[in-house]
Design a protein around this motif. Structure first.
Motif, PDB file in Angstrom:
ATOM      1  N   MET A 294       0.843  -1.189   0.000  1.00  0.00           N
ATOM      2  CA  MET A 294       0.000   0.000   0.000  1.00  0.00           C
ATOM      3  C   MET A 294       0.887   1.251   0.000  1.00  0.00           C
ATOM      4  N   PRO A 295       1.135   1.832  -1.161  1.00  0.00           N
ATOM      5  CA  PRO A 295       1.807   3.129  -1.196  1.00  0.00           C
ATOM      6  C   PRO A 295       0.838   4.212  -0.715  1.00  0.00           C
ATOM      7  N   HIS A 296       1.383   5.246  -0.069  1.00  0.00           N
ATOM      8  CA  HIS A 296       0.503   6.297   0.447  1.00  0.00           C
ATOM      9  C   HIS A 296       1.225   7.632   0.456  1.00  0.00           C
ATOM     10  N   LEU A 297       0.445   8.695   0.447  1.00  0.00           N
ATOM     11  CA  LEU A 297       0.948  10.060   0.435  1.00  0.00           C
ATOM     12  C   LEU A 297       0.224  10.845   1.519  1.00  0.00           C
ATOM     13  N   THR A 298       0.979  11.608   2.321  1.00  0.00           N
ATOM     14  CA  THR A 298       0.397  12.383   3.419  1.00  0.00           C
ATOM     15  C   THR A 298       0.847  13.827   3.342  1.00  0.00           C
ATOM     16  N   TYR A 299      -0.109  14.723   3.546  1.00  0.00           N
ATOM     17  CA  TYR A 299       0.213  16.133   3.732  1.00  0.00           C
ATOM     18  C   TYR A 299      -0.216  16.532   5.142  1.00  0.00           C
ATOM     19  N   ALA A 300       0.679  17.162   5.892  1.00  0.00           N
ATOM     20  CA  ALA A 300       0.375  17.590   7.258  1.00  0.00           C
ATOM     21  C   ALA A 300       0.815  19.030   7.434  1.00  0.00           C
ATOM     22  N   GLN A 301       0.047  19.778   8.221  1.00  0.00           N
ATOM     23  CA  GLN A 301       0.358  21.183   8.441  1.00  0.00           C
ATOM     24  C   GLN A 301      -0.074  21.576   9.840  1.00  0.00           C
ATOM     25  N   ALA A 302       0.734  22.382  10.519  1.00  0.00           N
ATOM     26  CA  ALA A 302       0.404  22.893  11.846  1.00  0.00           C
ATOM     27  C   ALA A 302       0.849  24.351  11.926  1.00  0.00           C
ATOM     28  N   GLU A 303       0.001  25.184  12.547  1.00  0.00           N
ATOM     29  CA  GLU A 303       0.313  26.600  12.636  1.00  0.00           C
ATOM     30  C   GLU A 303      -0.217  27.174  13.942  1.00  0.00           C
ATOM     31  N   SER A 304       0.643  27.853  14.683  1.00  0.00           N
ATOM     32  CA  SER A 304       0.197  28.554  15.882  1.00  0.00           C
ATOM     33  C   SER A 304      -0.527  29.829  15.466  1.00  0.00           C
ATOM     34  N   THR A 305      -1.600  30.161  16.176  1.00  0.00           N
ATOM     35  CA  THR A 305      -2.467  31.268  15.753  1.00  0.00           C
ATOM     36  C   THR A 305      -2.381  32.481  16.668  1.00  0.00           C
ATOM     37  N   ASP A 306      -1.507  32.454  17.662  1.00  0.00           N
ATOM     38  CA  ASP A 306      -1.422  33.566  18.606  1.00  0.00           C
ATOM     39  C   ASP A 306       0.026  33.998  18.840  1.00  0.00           C
ATOM     40  N   ASP A 307       0.827  33.984  17.781  1.00  0.00           N
ATOM     41  CA  ASP A 307       2.247  34.316  17.923  1.00  0.00           C
ATOM     42  C   ASP A 307       2.459  35.715  18.498  1.00  0.00           C
ATOM     43  N   GLU A 308       1.549  36.636  18.182  1.00  0.00           N
ATOM     44  CA  GLU A 308       1.723  38.011  18.656  1.00  0.00           C
ATOM     45  C   GLU A 308       1.656  38.117  20.186  1.00  0.00           C
ATOM     46  N   ASP A 309       0.996  37.134  20.819  1.00  0.00           N
ATOM     47  CA  ASP A 309       0.890  37.164  22.282  1.00  0.00           C
ATOM     48  C   ASP A 309       2.208  36.804  22.962  1.00  0.00           C
ATOM     49  N   ARG A 310       3.154  36.270  22.209  1.00  0.00           N
ATOM     50  CA  ARG A 310       4.431  35.885  22.790  1.00  0.00           C
ATOM     51  C   ARG A 310       5.592  36.731  22.272  1.00  0.00           C
ATOM     52  N   GLU A 311       5.262  37.875  21.665  1.00  0.00           N
ATOM     53  CA  GLU A 311       6.298  38.771  21.165  1.00  0.00           C
ATOM     54  C   GLU A 311       6.974  39.505  22.324  1.00  0.00           C
ATOM     55  N   LEU A 312       8.186  39.955  22.087  1.00  0.00           N
ATOM     56  CA  LEU A 312       8.974  40.608  23.131  1.00  0.00           C
ATOM     57  C   LEU A 312       8.316  41.908  23.597  1.00  0.00           C
ATOM     58  N   SER A 313       7.569  42.552  22.718  1.00  0.00           N
ATOM     59  CA  SER A 313       6.902  43.802  23.091  1.00  0.00           C
ATOM     60  C   SER A 313       5.877  43.582  24.200  1.00  0.00           C
ATOM     61  N   VAL A 314       5.252  42.404  24.223  1.00  0.00           N
ATOM     62  CA  VAL A 314       4.269  42.096  25.256  1.00  0.00           C
ATOM     63  C   VAL A 314       4.936  41.964  26.613  1.00  0.00           C
ATOM     64  N   ILE A 315       6.047  41.252  26.651  1.00  0.00           N
ATOM     65  CA  ILE A 315       6.747  41.070  27.922  1.00  0.00           C
ATOM     66  C   ILE A 315       7.369  42.389  28.400  1.00  0.00           C
ATOM     67  N   ALA A 316       7.799  43.232  27.471  1.00  0.00           N
ATOM     68  CA  ALA A 316       8.357  44.534  27.850  1.00  0.00           C
ATOM     69  C   ALA A 316       7.293  45.400  28.516  1.00  0.00           C
ATOM     70  N   GLU A 317       6.100  45.390  27.964  1.00  0.00           N
ATOM     71  CA  GLU A 317       5.025  46.207  28.525  1.00  0.00           C
ATOM     72  C   GLU A 317       4.549  45.680  29.871  1.00  0.00           C
ATOM     73  N   SER A 318       4.454  44.335  30.003  1.00  0.00           N
ATOM     74  CA  SER A 318       3.914  43.748  31.233  1.00  0.00           C
ATOM     75  C   SER A 318       4.894  43.833  32.393  1.00  0.00           C
ATOM     76  N   THR A 319       6.185  44.026  32.107  1.00  0.00           N
ATOM     77  CA  THR A 319       7.190  44.074  33.178  1.00  0.00           C
ATOM     78  C   THR A 319       7.676  45.489  33.473  1.00  0.00           C
ATOM     79  N   GLY A 320       7.057  46.483  32.843  1.00  0.00           N
ATOM     80  CA  GLY A 320       7.390  47.866  33.177  1.00  0.00           C
ATOM     81  C   GLY A 320       8.503  48.480  32.356  1.00  0.00           C
ATOM     82  N   PHE A 321       9.090  47.755  31.397  1.00  0.00           N
ATOM     83  CA  PHE A 321      10.136  48.333  30.562  1.00  0.00           C
ATOM     84  C   PHE A 321       9.548  49.219  29.463  1.00  0.00           C
TER      85      PHE A 321
END
Length: 417
Positions: A294-321
């Protein structure tokens, strides 16, 4: 006369010995029959099944992708399990499953240990350590013989791998709906891991099936307490709590008309107000049976949808910098707190995912209960670690050598017995 008496006594003793021997033989035969009957009764109530995968894999990339790097591994795809079922009576049974994985140094763990009772002919309940029914193929996570690939599509099945089993209760209905087979499954329980504790885990799944097809939809949710030091530090820096409410939904289908196989799943994982990544994933597999091949072919994809919540600007603002530029300036100026925050941000951003994978493989059913599989996967990522090892990816990224792709070759022998 005396001589005749001796002969008679000898004959009597011989007859008595023969009668005694016959009685002994009859008793022994009865004992053997009784033992055989008891053994047959036990055999009809006790069943042992086993499964195992023996694999070899290698990537052309030094940073491991889903555990596979450029050093040939004989253990990452290798595992063995034993499942034992003891039927107490017509309605009740005890099921245990012990498993040893190469990825865990072949330490044997109790995957399943539950009591099952058939309440009616259609409704059953389980109590104990059970498998979480999050995916279409949850029951076969470790049974490679039951699937076409050398390993499960990690883009879809990876996020909830630490939650595979839980301690709780399972209520299942198996019946018919509109002339089709139907199953509804509800679970509630708790999960304990090395770096987390999941309370109030709920999962509901519904499957509808016909002769050549099946469709499944599911929803799961839990409240998880994070305990990993790095994750806790990052959570605090980003202004998030250590307690996370998460939700997972999945939709899967399988269609097998004649020799064709078409199957796929779409999943979405969300953890609002958390440093953990929200992620959507999908895979689609098409295969065609040609005799034992049985030959077979698979396509798989994964994507995070909230990358902006983990940007450095968020941590800078939340820590007072204030701003990202201010935080970086402080870190470059020797501020140890700022340097620590930047390092944490880089580590947590490594959970960002934008992965595509194309897998080409073939399965050969060598004999009943034995399947050989060969698979070649082409993985590409777009400015994200995905399933590459987080720490290795961060180190490679710091050296401006972060991987953008990987080619992985794997071979397995899968067995059930």
């Amino acid at each position: 006369m005396k001589h005749c008496y001796q002969i008679s006594l000898c004959l009597l003793m011989t007859m008595f010995a023969s009668i005694t021997q016959a009685a002994t033989n009859d008793a022994l035969e009865r004992q053997i029959r009784g033992l055989n009957d008891r053994l047959s009764a036990i055999e009809s109530r006790f069943r042992i099944n086993g499964f195992a995968t023996f694999g070899i894999a290698q990537s052309d990339e030094e940073v491991p992708y889903d555990g596979i790097g450029n050093e040939t591994t004989f253990r990452d795809l290798t595992l063995a399990g034993i499942q034992m079922t003891f039927n107490i009576d017509d309605k009740s049974s005890v099921v245990t499953q012990m498993l040893a994985r190469g990825t865990e140094d072949f330490n044997t763990v109790m995957e399943w240990a539950y009591f099952k009772h058939n309440i009616t002919s259609e409704i059953s309940a389980k109590l104990g350590r059970i498998r979480g029914p999050y995916y279409m193929l949850s029951e076969y996570l470790d049974v490679g013989y039951a699937v076409p690939w050398t390993s499960m599509p990690a883009e879809t099945y990876g996020p909830l791998s630490p939650f595979s089993n839980l301690e709780g209760i399972d209520l299942t209905w198996d019946g018919e709906l509109g002339g089709f087979g139907a199953q509804a499954q509800l679970i509630h329980g708790r999960i304990t891991g090395e770096t987390f504790a999941g309370d109030d885990v709920y999962s509901l799944g519904f499957t509808l099936s016909g002769d050549t097809w099946s469709v499944r939809i599911g929803h799961s949710q839990s409240t998880t307490v994070l305990e990993d030091p790095d994750t806790l530090a990052a959570s605090s820096a980003y202004g998030y709590e250590a307690t996370v409410d998460g939700a997972f939904q999945g939709l899967g289908f399988r269609w097998e008309p004649d020799d064709l196989l078409l199957m796929g799943e779409y999943t979405t994982f969300t953890t609002p107000d958390s440093v953990l990544a929200d992620e959507d994933a999908v895979y689609l597999t098409v295969g065609y049976r040609i005799g034992l091949w049985m030959p077979h072919l698979t396509y798989a994809q994964a994507e995070s949808t909230d990358d902006e919540d983990r940007e450095l600007s968020v941590i800078a603002e939340s820590t007072g910098f204030g701003t990202e530029a201010a935080l970086l300036a402080a870190a470059n100026g020797g501020n140890t707190t700022a340097q620590s925050l930047v390092g944490l941000s880089q580590l947590i951003q490594a959970s960002n995912t934008n992965t595509n994978r194309i897998g080409v493989g073939v399965r050969y059913d060598y004999a009943p209960g034995i399947a050989m599989k060969l698979q070649y996967d082409i993985v590409t990522v777009d400015d994200a670690a995905g399933l590459f090892n987080d720490e290795a990816y961060v180190a490679a990224n710091a050296a401006d050598d972060a991987p953008e792709s990987a080619n992985i070759l794997s071979f397995t022998i899968d067995t059930v017995f």
